[in-house]
Motif scaffolding. Structure first.
Motif: not given
Length: 344
Positions: A1, A3, A14, A52, A285
């Motif tokens: 994942m 970020y 995330s 994640g 995101s």
């Protein structure tokens, strides 16, 4: 994942986040989304954390508060491992104090959300819609007070027009109030209006986009096909009128292109749709939803790989829509583009 930093803040979130709109499942809209109970929600949260995902998004209007309650139960004992985002401002009843972003409504609504979530602070509080009846100075003064009181960490907006968001930023900066760092927006291959004004604004003002409905209200699941009836299980039977309209022929052309790329990559239509979004400017995101574990695991397959430049170009071309004045065609002409280069 992966970020990413959310807007002009230090908050890391995330690149995939989880939308809890399926939790609860009451009312004409949210019953069509899903009816996940606390036990199922805990399992989905566990899967997200294993993958994640740390950002979980909800709102007070989702199933009349039940979504917040179930999310709070699902993350109990794991509060420090998650980032909770919720939204408020839309009507929760018919009374004059049941809607809006006045000081009294904000304070009361935050207190209610904290009780439902079972926490003493909200990581990201977003205004669910622009409230034209309340002075922005009052709204952002109240938000600033909530941050100083430790009940809210960061603030943002959702579904604002460009001028509404820019005015909010200007008011917050003029009075040294807390500033919006996020804008939760509708954006998908079948709905690219976000690019016309909100994307340049986000890039210029450092406001990160949290994308809702990345599959265009279920239209980009791969289940809706040219010349075939809408599947009986599609939630569009109940929810089509709630979302932005989509031209059917345009949609089918997009799905055809997604099918071609799916054959090349071995990835599914929804995975490709979300991967395309993750590479767009200002997108921090993409909010995924899931009614069950298989659906969640399918959506998690949107990350960990990249589309080729040729595949991105194909999707850009087939999904492009001519923007209205003043964004197109003038902004694309050489002289205008030299002064203001387009982001995409």
């Amino acid at each position: 994942m992966e970020y990413r930093t959310l807007g002009a803040s230090g908050l890391k979130v995330s690149t995939l986040s989880f939308g809890a709109g399926t939790f609860g499942g009451s009312g004409p809209l949210f019953s069509a989304w899903g009816s996940t109970d606390a036990n199922e929600a805990r399992r989905l949260v566990d899967i997200c954390l294993e993958a994640g995902i740390t950002l979980f998004d909800t709102a007070d209007v989702y199933s009349a508060g039940a979504s917040e309650e179930i999310l709070g139960q699902a993350v109990r004992g794991m509060r420090d491992a998650v980032t909770i985002s919720t939204k408020l401002g839309l009507p929760m009843g018919d009374g004059p104090a049941d809607w809006g972003a006045s000081r009294s409504r904000l304070i009361r609504s935050v207190e209610a959300a904290l009780r439902r979530l079972g926490t003493d602070y909200i990581d990201l509080l977003q205004l669910h819609a622009f409230d034209a009846s309340t002075p922005l100075e009052e709204t952002f003064s109240a938000l600033d007070g909530l941050v100083k009181a430790g009940k809210v960490r960061y603030v943002g907006a959702s579904n604002f027009a460009g001028w509404e968001l820019m005015k909010s930023i200007a008011v917050s900066e003029r009075h040294s109030y807390v500033r919006p760092v996020a804008h939760q927006v509708y954006y998908s291959l079948a709905g690219r209006d976000y690019e016309w004004e909100l994307m340049p604004l986000g890039a210029d003002q450092k406001v990160g986009a949290l994308v809702w409905s990345p599959l265009a209200w279920g239209r980009l699941t791969g289940k809706i096909r040219r010349g075939q009836p809408l599947p009986e299980t599609s939630r569009l039977h109940e929810t089509a009128s709630f979302g932005p309209p989509v031209d059917d022929e345009k949609l089918f052309d997009i799905v055809d292109a997604l099918d071609e790329i799916s054959a090349e990559t071995g990835k599914s239509v929804p995975q490709i749709s979300m991967n395309w979004l993750l590479n767009r400017p200002t997108v921090t995101s993409v909010i995924i939803g899931a009614r069950n574990e298989p659906q969640l695991r399918e959506n998690l397959g949107a990350i960990g790989w990249t589309l080729s430049a040729q595949q991105i170009e194909k999707l850009d071309k087939v999904s492009a829509v001519a923007a209205p004045y003043p964004y197109f065609p003038y902004r694309r002409q050489e002289g205008f583009a030299r002064l203001n280069p387009p982001l995409v």
